[in-house]
Design an enzyme around this catalytic site. Structure first.
Site, PDB file in Angstrom:
ATOM      1  N   HIS A 266      82.301  31.049  48.516  1.00  0.00           N
ATOM      2  CA  HIS A 266      81.698  32.231  49.147  1.00  0.00           C
ATOM      3  C   HIS A 266      82.211  33.515  48.487  1.00  0.00           C
ATOM      4  O   HIS A 266      81.451  34.474  48.301  1.00  0.00           O
ATOM      5  CB  HIS A 266      81.984  32.238  50.653  1.00  0.00           C
TER       6      HIS A 266
ATOM      7  N   ASP B  25      72.101  36.675  54.847  1.00  0.00           N
ATOM      8  CA  ASP B  25      72.124  36.772  56.305  1.00  0.00           C
ATOM      9  C   ASP B  25      72.519  38.188  56.711  1.00  0.00           C
ATOM     10  O   ASP B  25      72.827  39.031  55.863  1.00  0.00           O
ATOM     11  CB  ASP B  25      73.039  35.713  56.912  1.00  0.00           C
TER      12      ASP B  25
ATOM     13  N   TYR C  18      76.605  31.745  56.084  1.00  0.00           N
ATOM     14  CA  TYR C  18      76.374  31.142  54.768  1.00  0.00           C
ATOM     15  C   TYR C  18      74.899  30.906  54.455  1.00  0.00           C
ATOM     16  O   TYR C  18      74.577  30.140  53.556  1.00  0.00           O
ATOM     17  CB  TYR C  18      77.182  29.850  54.583  1.00  0.00           C
ATOM     18  N   CYS C  19      74.001  31.547  55.160  1.00  0.00           N
ATOM     19  CA  CYS C  19      72.576  31.477  54.828  1.00  0.00           C
ATOM     20  C   CYS C  19      72.272  32.579  53.822  1.00  0.00           C
ATOM     21  O   CYS C  19      71.682  33.617  54.144  1.00  0.00           O
ATOM     22  CB  CYS C  19      71.718  31.603  56.086  1.00  0.00           C
ATOM     23  N   ASN C  20      72.726  32.345  52.599  1.00  0.00           N
ATOM     24  CA  ASN C  20      72.592  33.308  51.506  1.00  0.00           C
ATOM     25  C   ASN C  20      72.210  32.553  50.246  1.00  0.00           C
ATOM     26  O   ASN C  20      72.641  31.419  50.041  1.00  0.00           O
ATOM     27  CB  ASN C  20      73.929  34.021  51.257  1.00  0.00           C
TER      28      ASN C  20
ATOM     29  N   HIS D 135      63.159  38.755  33.164  1.00  0.00           N
ATOM     30  CA  HIS D 135      63.831  37.468  33.009  1.00  0.00           C
ATOM     31  C   HIS D 135      65.343  37.633  33.147  1.00  0.00           C
ATOM     32  O   HIS D 135      65.945  38.463  32.477  1.00  0.00           O
ATOM     33  CB  HIS D 135      63.483  36.875  31.644  1.00  0.00           C
TER      34      HIS D 135
END
EC number: 5.4.99.62
Length: 134
Positions: A101, A28, A123-125, A20
């Site tokens: 970012h 990316d 920015y595909c994170n 947890h």
């Protein structure tokens, strides 16, 4: 052979070992990996595997309490954001936190691992924070 969608040994091991509050980043191809953070490198070539497909497979096995995104995704990646919104509406991603970012990269230092995809769209994170199933 496993019956679930996730076949990658390193990624299966990681998810099975999460507690947890543990943090996993799916990124990316260009996301930097901080020193000391495990890298699970799935990237084969530009776009393979892509960010969204990788995230969906991870979510098929990982209980997520919350997630974080860089604010820049709103302007730069509306298609990926649309999919993330759908997953969030389904309850798969929990609470959403928005960061710059730079803040995202600082938070990634806390990750148990960073999963590098072949995604070449900026920015595909996403940061995923593990939840519990009970």
């Amino acid at each position: 052979m496993k019956k679930t969608p996730l076949l990658n040994v390193a990624l299966s091991r990681l998810i099975a070992s999460l507690g947890h509050g543990d943090v996993v980043v799916i990124g990316d191809a260009g996301l930097p990996v901080p020193p000391g953070v495990e890298l699970i490198d799935l990237a084969l070539t530009h776009g393979v595997p892509d960010f969204v497909s990788t995230l969906k497979v991870v979510l098929s096995e990982m209980q997520v309490e919350s997630h974080a995104l860089a604010k820049e995704i709103f302007d730069k990646q509306p298609t990926a954001l649309s999919t993330l919104d759908e997953l969030n509406d389904e309850g798969s991603l929990g609470r959403r936190d928005l960061l710059s970012h730079e803040q995202f990269k600082v938070l990634s230092r806390q990750a148990r691992a960073i999963v590098r995809t072949g995604e070449c769209q900026p920015y595909c994170n996403i940061v995923l924070v593990a939840g519990v199933t009970f």
